[in-house]
Design an enzyme around this catalytic site. Structure first.
Site, PDB file in Angstrom:
ATOM      1  N   ASP A   1      -2.358   5.717  -4.540  1.00  0.00           N
ATOM      2  CA  ASP A   1      -1.482   5.790  -3.375  1.00  0.00           C
ATOM      3  C   ASP A   1      -0.958   4.418  -2.958  1.00  0.00           C
ATOM      4  OD1 ASP A   1      -1.893   8.473  -3.382  1.00  0.00           O
ATOM      5  OD2 ASP A   1      -3.274   8.503  -1.680  1.00  0.00           O
TER       6      ASP A   1
ATOM      7  N   GLU B   1      -4.834   8.950  -7.991  1.00  0.00           N
ATOM      8  CA  GLU B   1      -6.044   9.205  -7.202  1.00  0.00           C
ATOM      9  C   GLU B   1      -6.449  10.668  -7.252  1.00  0.00           C
ATOM     10  OE1 GLU B   1      -6.534   7.724  -3.218  1.00  0.00           O
ATOM     11  OE2 GLU B   1      -5.063   6.143  -3.579  1.00  0.00           O
TER      12      GLU B   1
ATOM     13  N   GLU C   1      -5.811   1.320   0.584  1.00  0.00           N
ATOM     14  CA  GLU C   1      -6.876   1.953  -0.190  1.00  0.00           C
ATOM     15  C   GLU C   1      -6.431   2.175  -1.632  1.00  0.00           C
ATOM     16  OE1 GLU C   1      -9.926   2.391   1.015  1.00  0.00           O
ATOM     17  OE2 GLU C   1      -9.227   1.523   2.908  1.00  0.00           O
TER      18      GLU C   1
ATOM     19  N   HIS D   1       5.839   2.181   4.185  1.00  0.00           N
ATOM     20  CA  HIS D   1       6.447   3.429   3.730  1.00  0.00           C
ATOM     21  C   HIS D   1       7.592   3.802   4.644  1.00  0.00           C
ATOM     22  CE1 HIS D   1       2.820   3.610   1.382  1.00  0.00           C
ATOM     23  NE2 HIS D   1       2.077   3.695   2.458  1.00  0.00           N
TER      24      HIS D   1
ATOM     25  N   TYR E   1       5.156  10.590   1.452  1.00  0.00           N
ATOM     26  CA  TYR E   1       3.768  10.210   1.715  1.00  0.00           C
ATOM     27  C   TYR E   1       3.442  10.396   3.191  1.00  0.00           C
ATOM     28  CZ  TYR E   1      -0.619   7.675   1.091  1.00  0.00           C
ATOM     29  OH  TYR E   1      -1.940   7.329   1.020  1.00  0.00           O
TER      30      TYR E   1
ATOM     31  N   ASP F   1      -0.845   2.467  -0.491  1.00  0.00           N
ATOM     32  CA  ASP F   1      -1.389   1.897   0.737  1.00  0.00           C
ATOM     33  C   ASP F   1      -2.541   0.968   0.379  1.00  0.00           C
ATOM     34  OD1 ASP F   1      -3.433   3.621   0.002  1.00  0.00           O
ATOM     35  OD2 ASP F   1      -3.040   5.065   1.599  1.00  0.00           O
TER      36      ASP F   1
ATOM     37  N   ARG G   1       0.883   9.339   5.049  1.00  0.00           N
ATOM     38  CA  ARG G   1       0.181   8.300   5.816  1.00  0.00           C
ATOM     39  C   ARG G   1       1.161   7.147   6.016  1.00  0.00           C
ATOM     40  NH1 ARG G   1      -4.993   9.691   6.432  1.00  0.00           N
ATOM     41  NH2 ARG G   1      -5.938  11.112   4.911  1.00  0.00           N
TER      42      ARG G   1
END
Length: 398
Positions: A79, A7, A83, A329, A284, A81, A286
């Site tokens: 990433d 990303e 998104e 995560h 990470y 997640d 988030r």
């Protein structure tokens, strides 16, 4: 040539360095395809969305398309997640990629990247569907509701988050307006030797609930207490109390701690954490999980054994995430404890890194031991309680 698509452009150099020869790394710079800006973009019968490539990402996508045609293997490394999964799916769909492999990692280190490539697999379609559902709901609510706010000025939006949050705020405000204020008094006495005690009518050790709801009663108790001076110590209780360390950071607890301790706004905290993650300094950022990976626990225990062995517990502490946590995560933590701070990191970025590091190391320590002393006093018919603490074993408090 093996192509890795990430990303953030800031990750490219670090990932390419760790993966070595034979790998090319390109970045999408976030989302490159979305619902149209000037149309609803969602079929109201089937709820199927229509996507289009963002104008400012067309050249980036063209470069990725060209590299993909020359690659022997394509790794989708957005990433880990919802998104990120959606971005990987958009790449497959827009470029018509065949046999592209999804890799996920929560820290940018040689070991983590090597393990991710070794475990390459398919996309998680459930995560893709979840992201698309969120995006569609946001568009259905926001696109049709936001125009109602136009009389109040430009750049106002109402989406699935703002609208629900506003409703909750309204409910709380109605409760606040309906609340009937009930005044109360609490009493504190300071003795000549500096001891401070709270009024505690019952010798249960709980003084915080000793609220007096009539001012005349409070004045009467205070007068009787003064008249009964000096007061008498009736009992003293001392016992050791364990104070467990706090769990390592999640996104929300990191934002709260950074706000209180570093005076950083949440968006600034996340920008700094993004930079630390992309440079490979933290995992990470988030995450709603407080889970610590086995490798991270081993790293922390090796560090404690070297610098603070008396704080090393027999077994690593285990923290439970909230039932609502996705748990995709682990916690937010440093990727290495070898140096007190990474080179070339300074300013607020360094302060945030040190906060994350301290919280993580502390979370892996034994409980601290506090000596808690309670002194029960009487003055006539009034009772008072003084509480004091001293540290017997500081452990994580260091």
């Amino acid at each position: 040539m093996k192509l890795v698509i990430v990303e953030s452009p800031n990750k490219r150099a670090t990932i390419k360095k760790y993966l070595g020869e034979g790998f090319e790394v390109l970045a999408t710079a976030g989302h490159f395809r979305d619902l149209p800006k000037r149309d609803l973009g969602v079929d109201l019968t089937t709820f199927i969305p229509t996507y289009e490539v963002n104008d400012d990402k067309a050249s980036l996508l063209s470069a990725i398309r060209k590299a993909a045609k020359q690659a022997t293997v394509i790794y989708l490394a957005s990433d880990a997640d919802r998104e990120g999964e959606a971005i990987a799916w958009h790449l497959v769909d827009e470029l018509g990629l065949k046999d592209a492999q999804r890799i996920r990692f929560t820290e940018i280190t040689p070991k983590a990247l090597t393990a991710a490539v070794a475990k390459a697999g398919p996309l998680d379609q459930c995560l893709v569907d979840a992201q698309q559902a969120r995006r569609v709901v946001d568009r259905l609510v926001g696109y049709q509701l936001s125009p109602l706010l136009s009389p109040f000025g430009k750049n106002h939006s109402a989406g699935r988050v703002q609208s629900a949050a506003l409703h909750l705020v309204l409910l709380r405000e109605l409760e606040r307006e309906a609340h009937v204020v009930t005044p109360y008094w609490t009493l504190t006495t300071t003795y000549s030797n500096g001891l401070v005690a709270k009024y505690a009518p019952e010798q249960t050790g709980e003084a915080d609930d000793a609220r007096i709801h009539l001012e005349d009663d409070a004045q009467s108790i205070a007068a009787r207490a003064r008249a009964a001076a000096p007061h008498r110590v009736e009992a003293v209780e001392t016992k050791p109390v364990e104070r467990k360390p706090k769990a390592p950071f999640t996104t929300s607890s990191l934002q709260q701690a950074a706000s209180v301790m570093l005076k950083l706004k949440p968006d600034v905290t996340m920008e700094l954490a993004q930079s630390l993650f992309e440079a490979g300094h933290i995992s990470y950022h988030r995450s709603d999980s407080v889970t610590v990976s086995d490798d991270a626990a081993v790293m922390a225990r090796a560090y404690l054994e070297k610098v603070f062995p008396e704080a090393l517990p027999v077994t690593p502490p285990v923290y439970k995430s909230k039932a609502s946590a996705q748990g995709a995560h682990e916690c937010i933590r440093p990727t290495s404890l070898e140096a007190e701070a990474p080179e070339s990191v300074g300013g607020d970025e360094l302060r945030l890194y040190q906060l994350i590091r301290a919280r993580f190391v502390a979370s892996q320590c034994k409980p601290a031991v506090i000596s808690q002393t309670k002194i029960f006093l009487t003055g006539g018919d009034t009772r008072w309680l003084a509480v004091g603490n001293s540290v017997l074993f500081e452990s994580h408090l260091r």
